[in-house]
Design an enzyme around this catalytic site. Structure first.
Site, PDB file in Angstrom:
ATOM      1  N   ARG A  69     -10.277  60.677  23.896  1.00 21.46           N
ATOM      2  CA  ARG A  69     -11.325  59.716  24.229  1.00 21.46           C
ATOM      3  C   ARG A  69     -10.901  58.968  25.485  1.00 21.46           C
ATOM      4  NH1 ARG A  69      -8.352  55.562  23.758  1.00 21.46           N
ATOM      5  NH2 ARG A  69      -6.944  55.264  21.989  1.00 21.46           N
ATOM      6  N   GLY A 151     -13.455  52.861  22.540  1.00 20.22           N
ATOM      7  CA  GLY A 151     -13.043  54.106  23.183  1.00 20.22           C
ATOM      8  C   GLY A 151     -14.032  55.190  22.815  1.00 20.22           C
ATOM      9  N   GLY A 162     -15.578  55.548  19.108  1.00 20.32           N
ATOM     10  CA  GLY A 162     -16.427  54.369  18.960  1.00 20.32           C
ATOM     11  C   GLY A 162     -15.671  53.066  19.091  1.00 20.32           C
ATOM     12  N   SER A 164     -13.295  49.663  17.066  1.00 18.86           N
ATOM     13  CA  SER A 164     -12.484  49.189  15.942  1.00 18.86           C
ATOM     14  C   SER A 164     -12.460  47.667  16.002  1.00 18.86           C
ATOM     15  CB  SER A 164     -11.062  49.753  15.986  1.00 18.86           C
ATOM     16  OG  SER A 164     -10.398  49.394  17.183  1.00 18.86           O
ATOM     17  N   CYS A 180      -4.119  49.032  24.895  1.00 17.18           N
ATOM     18  CA  CYS A 180      -5.065  49.265  25.993  1.00 17.18           C
ATOM     19  C   CYS A 180      -4.467  48.904  27.349  1.00 17.18           C
ATOM     20  CB  CYS A 180      -6.371  48.505  25.760  1.00 17.18           C
ATOM     21  SG  CYS A 180      -7.210  49.017  24.256  1.00 17.18           S
TER      22      CYS A 180
END
Length: 228
Positions: A69, A151, A162, A164, A180
């Site tokens: 992703r 993501g 998707g 979190s 990240c």
């Protein structure tokens, strides 16, 4: 129609990838409805396509999965709600930036159900909350913690992966990565903010606010403005 699935217990990451691969292909072929899948994973790290090796600071702590992703390293584990979003953007709108803004808007609207002000920042993917209760950062900048990650990946204009949202994960588990790629800010959760929110509470908020961002199919609300 968007089908909502909720898994109890911890779903192995490879099983989730296999499900998404199959469901995305079925959506592309018109054999299945769009889908939002709510679940939790066992403790693990995932590496997005922009992950930097130096951001995996404790590679032996938990299994590391190549997620394919967008984004960098992130943590998934118990107490964190993962929502995998499999939508047909070919029938909605072929605009990746707008899709990400809709995911941000969705998270922010869900957090607002608990009187939490989520915000987005240029150059920082995900949703953040101001922490005036913590000491300012370098240069006197106000402290902010990340509460939700994003993501995504597209195949034939169908999305998967998707978001979190941290409900009550063990926040020390984030110490094995630079989440990240952001070194100057921390990570928080709804419970860490002092809110007695359960996973079921968040699930209800996500379901109630989803139409604010994505609308009832096939009509879409106007695309949110650029992140700021």
């Amino acid at each position: 129609m968007v089908e909502w699935l909720t898994s109890r217990g911890l779903v192995p990451y490879d099983d989730a990838l296999a499900f998404m691969e199959a469901r995305v292909e079925a959506i592309r072929q018109g054999r299945a409805d769009e889908c939002v899948w709510l679940l939790e994973h066992p403790p693990l790290y995932t590496a997005g396509t922009s992950a930097r090796p130096e951001d995996l600071t404790d590679p032996d702590r938990f299994p590391v999965h190549q997620a394919r992703r967008g984004g960098q390293y992130t943590y998934h584990g118990p107490g964190q709600r993962v929502a995998y979003v499999m939508l047909d953007l070919g029938r909605r709108e072929k605009d990746v930036r707008c899709f990400v803004r809709r995911l941000e808007q969705w998270i922010i609207a869900a957090l607002a159900q608990f009187n939490v002000r989520g915000e987005v920042r240029d150059g920082r993917v995900g949703v953040w909350v101001a922490r005036p209760d913590k000491a300012p950062g370098a240069g006197g900048a106000a402290h902010e913690d990340k509460i939700a990650a994003i993501g995504v990946r597209l195949r034939g204009w169908v999305s998967f992966h998707g978001i979190s949202v941290n409900v009550e994960p063990d926040l020390s588990h984030f110490d094995g990565i630079v989440p990240c790629g952001i070194r100057d800010h921390g990570v928080t959760s709804l419970v860490d903010l002092g809110l007695p929110v359960t996973m079921a509470d968040l699930d209800l908020a996500l379901k109630e606010t989803f139409p604010l961002a994505f609308g009832p199919e096939p009509r879409q609300p106007a695309c949110p403005g650029p992140s700021s």
